[in-house]
Design a protein around this motif. Structure first.
Motif, mmCIF file in Angstrom:
data_model
loop_
_atom_site.group_PDB
_atom_site.id
_atom_site.type_symbol
_atom_site.label_atom_id
_atom_site.label_comp_id
_atom_site.label_asym_id
_atom_site.label_seq_id
_atom_site.Cartn_x
_atom_site.Cartn_y
_atom_site.Cartn_z
ATOM 1 N N MET A 69 73.454 9.674 59.193
ATOM 2 C CA MET A 69 74.792 10.659 58.540
ATOM 3 C C MET A 69 74.688 11.967 58.770
ATOM 4 S SD MET A 69 75.490 7.510 57.351
ATOM 5 C CE MET A 69 76.138 8.794 55.616
ATOM 6 N N LYS A 70 75.948 12.697 58.072
ATOM 7 C CA LYS A 70 76.015 13.555 58.785
ATOM 8 C C LYS A 70 74.819 14.751 58.230
ATOM 9 C CE LYS A 70 80.204 14.573 59.340
ATOM 10 N NZ LYS A 70 82.179 14.976 58.821
ATOM 11 N N ASN A 71 74.855 14.790 56.673
ATOM 12 C CA ASN A 71 74.218 15.419 56.141
ATOM 13 C C ASN A 71 72.973 15.334 56.392
ATOM 14 O OD1 ASN A 71 74.043 12.648 55.050
ATOM 15 N ND2 ASN A 71 73.282 13.162 53.612
ATOM 16 N N ASP A 72 72.432 13.938 57.343
ATOM 17 C CA ASP A 72 70.657 14.196 57.996
ATOM 18 C C ASP A 72 70.667 15.102 58.912
ATOM 19 O OD1 ASP A 72 69.548 12.287 55.286
ATOM 20 O OD2 ASP A 72 70.490 10.335 57.100
ATOM 21 N N VAL A 73 71.602 15.550 59.515
ATOM 22 C CA VAL A 73 71.564 16.198 60.689
ATOM 23 C C VAL A 73 72.234 17.526 60.861
ATOM 24 C CG1 VAL A 73 73.170 16.448 63.163
ATOM 25 C CG2 VAL A 73 73.323 14.199 62.602
ATOM 26 N N VAL A 74 72.822 18.085 59.033
ATOM 27 C CA VAL A 74 72.767 19.244 59.619
ATOM 28 C C VAL A 74 71.214 19.241 58.524
ATOM 29 C CG1 VAL A 74 74.201 20.624 57.599
ATOM 30 C CG2 VAL A 74 75.811 19.213 59.010
ATOM 31 N N ALA A 75 71.444 18.989 57.508
ATOM 32 C CA ALA A 75 70.211 19.573 56.949
ATOM 33 C C ALA A 75 68.673 19.953 58.056
ATOM 34 C CB ALA A 75 69.283 18.289 56.268
ATOM 35 N N GLY A 76 68.565 18.568 59.311
ATOM 36 C CA GLY A 76 67.976 18.665 59.489
ATOM 37 C C GLY A 76 68.078 19.731 60.996
ATOM 38 N N SER A 77 69.017 20.750 61.109
ATOM 39 C CA SER A 77 69.268 21.863 61.730
ATOM 40 C C SER A 77 69.033 23.086 61.176
ATOM 41 C CB SER A 77 71.223 21.479 61.991
ATOM 42 O OG SER A 77 71.895 21.777 60.857
ATOM 43 N N GLY A 78 68.992 23.010 59.900
ATOM 44 C CA GLY A 78 68.690 24.141 59.266
ATOM 45 C C GLY A 78 69.756 24.905 58.723
ATOM 46 N N LEU A 79 70.749 25.406 59.946
ATOM 47 C CA LEU A 79 72.128 25.349 59.856
ATOM 48 C C LEU A 79 72.413 25.199 58.125
ATOM 49 C CD1 LEU A 79 74.250 24.659 63.240
ATOM 50 C CD2 LEU A 79 72.614 26.458 62.845
ATOM 51 N N ASN A 80 73.336 26.556 58.006
ATOM 52 C CA ASN A 80 73.916 26.854 57.028
ATOM 53 C C ASN A 80 74.961 25.686 57.131
ATOM 54 O OD1 ASN A 80 76.875 27.290 55.688
ATOM 55 N ND2 ASN A 80 75.895 28.559 54.186
ATOM 56 N N GLN A 81 75.105 24.711 55.400
ATOM 57 C CA GLN A 81 75.570 23.645 55.314
ATOM 58 C C GLN A 81 76.938 23.934 55.575
ATOM 59 O OE1 GLN A 81 75.042 21.259 51.536
ATOM 60 N NE2 GLN A 81 75.543 19.472 52.253
ATOM 61 N N ILE A 82 78.136 24.751 54.901
ATOM 62 C CA ILE A 82 79.293 24.977 54.820
ATOM 63 C C ILE A 82 79.930 25.203 56.282
ATOM 64 C CG2 ILE A 82 80.804 26.362 54.133
ATOM 65 C CD1 ILE A 82 79.458 26.485 51.364
ATOM 66 N N TYR A 83 79.152 25.763 56.908
ATOM 67 C CA TYR A 83 79.471 26.523 58.608
ATOM 68 C C TYR A 83 78.936 25.113 59.025
ATOM 69 C CZ TYR A 83 78.944 28.687 62.925
ATOM 70 O OH TYR A 83 79.845 29.544 64.340
ATOM 71 N N ALA A 84 78.285 24.389 59.765
ATOM 72 C CA ALA A 84 77.735 23.065 60.565
ATOM 73 C C ALA A 84 78.643 21.953 59.777
ATOM 74 C CB ALA A 84 76.530 22.666 59.554
ATOM 75 N N TYR A 85 79.077 22.060 58.616
ATOM 76 C CA TYR A 85 79.708 20.941 58.312
ATOM 77 C C TYR A 85 81.866 21.493 58.835
ATOM 78 C CZ TYR A 85 78.044 18.135 54.939
ATOM 79 O OH TYR A 85 77.473 16.873 55.206
ATOM 80 N N GLN A 86 81.421 22.644 59.014
ATOM 81 C CA GLN A 86 83.214 23.329 60.086
ATOM 82 C C GLN A 86 82.553 23.319 61.104
ATOM 83 O OE1 GLN A 86 83.022 27.490 57.845
ATOM 84 N NE2 GLN A 86 84.038 26.974 57.091
ATOM 85 N N ILE A 87 81.653 22.986 61.877
ATOM 86 C CA ILE A 87 81.916 23.107 63.334
ATOM 87 C C ILE A 87 81.729 21.439 63.465
ATOM 88 C CG2 ILE A 87 79.552 22.750 65.434
ATOM 89 C CD1 ILE A 87 78.179 24.705 63.786
ATOM 90 N N PHE A 88 81.992 20.276 62.867
ATOM 91 C CA PHE A 88 81.829 19.025 62.881
ATOM 92 C C PHE A 88 83.524 18.614 62.817
ATOM 93 C CE2 PHE A 88 77.382 17.966 62.300
ATOM 94 C CZ PHE A 88 76.983 16.905 63.014
ATOM 95 N N ALA A 89 84.055 19.697 61.674
ATOM 96 C CA ALA A 89 85.789 19.284 61.417
ATOM 97 C C ALA A 89 86.014 20.220 62.423
ATOM 98 C CB ALA A 89 85.620 20.168 60.004
ATOM 99 N N GLY A 90 85.530 20.925 63.565
ATOM 100 C CA GLY A 90 85.988 21.241 64.740
ATOM 101 C C GLY A 90 86.864 22.577 64.015
ATOM 102 N N THR A 91 87.027 23.336 63.150
ATOM 103 C CA THR A 91 87.043 24.595 62.333
ATOM 104 C C THR A 91 86.110 25.536 62.945
ATOM 105 O OG1 THR A 91 85.825 24.438 60.477
ATOM 106 C CG2 THR A 91 88.615 23.409 60.520
ATOM 107 N N LYS A 92 85.545 25.462 63.115
ATOM 108 C CA LYS A 92 84.602 26.541 64.139
ATOM 109 C C LYS A 92 84.050 26.767 65.424
ATOM 110 C CE LYS A 92 84.072 29.479 59.995
ATOM 111 N NZ LYS A 92 84.313 30.680 60.404
ATOM 112 N N ARG A 93 83.826 27.534 66.053
ATOM 113 C CA ARG A 93 83.673 27.385 67.281
ATOM 114 C C ARG A 93 82.587 28.109 67.229
ATOM 115 N NH1 ARG A 93 83.939 30.271 72.568
ATOM 116 N NH2 ARG A 93 83.722 27.967 74.299
ATOM 117 N N PRO A 94 81.486 27.178 67.184
ATOM 118 C CA PRO A 94 79.072 27.307 67.580
ATOM 119 C C PRO A 94 79.098 28.023 68.723
ATOM 120 C CG PRO A 94 79.612 24.618 67.766
ATOM 121 C CD PRO A 94 81.059 25.420 67.810
#
Length: 140
Positions: free
Chosen positions: A48-73
């Protein structure tokens, strides 16, 4: 993708025009965005996306933007996501390539530590502790 990279390089060197190479190797070229590949990995790993984001330690909003393709990490943000899954080495290296950053390279001290952490299924926070102990820049 059935051809090895060395084979593709030989074909590229032998071609007279780039158009011929691109046309004959369309299926061999990486043609997916970072966000799309991350979403594909969610399905492949049954995560689940929220589990991966939580496990990554990244800011949730920023991580979701990466998944959405709006941020280049950055490379470190991708490494954090790799540990958020955690990914197998081949998938991790492919994500880094698709993200347009260098793969993990065992001849680089910091990368060796990251590779060790991935192999031993460390969390991103455990990886950061290890990197810090070894005098290397942390991921987060």
């Amino acid at each position: 993708m059935n051809k090895r990279t060395a084979e593709l390089m030989q074909m590229l060197n032998a071609e007279k025009t780039i158009e011929n190479y691109l046309t004959s190797n369309t299926d061999e070229l990486l043609n997916v965005s970072t966000g799309a590949y991350l979403n594909q990995l969610l399905t492949e790993y049954g995560k689940m996306k929220n589990d991966v984001v939580a496990g990554s330690g990244l800011n949730q909003i920023y991580a979701y933007q990466i998944f959405a393709g709006t941020k280049r990490p950055s490379r470190d943000k991708l490494i954090a996501l790799i540990f958020g899954f955690p990914l197998e080495l081949d998938d991790a290296q492919r994500l880094l390539r698709i993200g347009g950053v260098s793969e993990l390279y065992p001849r680089i001290r910091r990368d060796s530590i990251v590779l060790f952490g991935l192999k031993n299924r460390l969390s991103v926070h455990e990886l950061d502790d290890l990197l810090f102990e070894m005098g290397e820049k942390t991921v987060l």
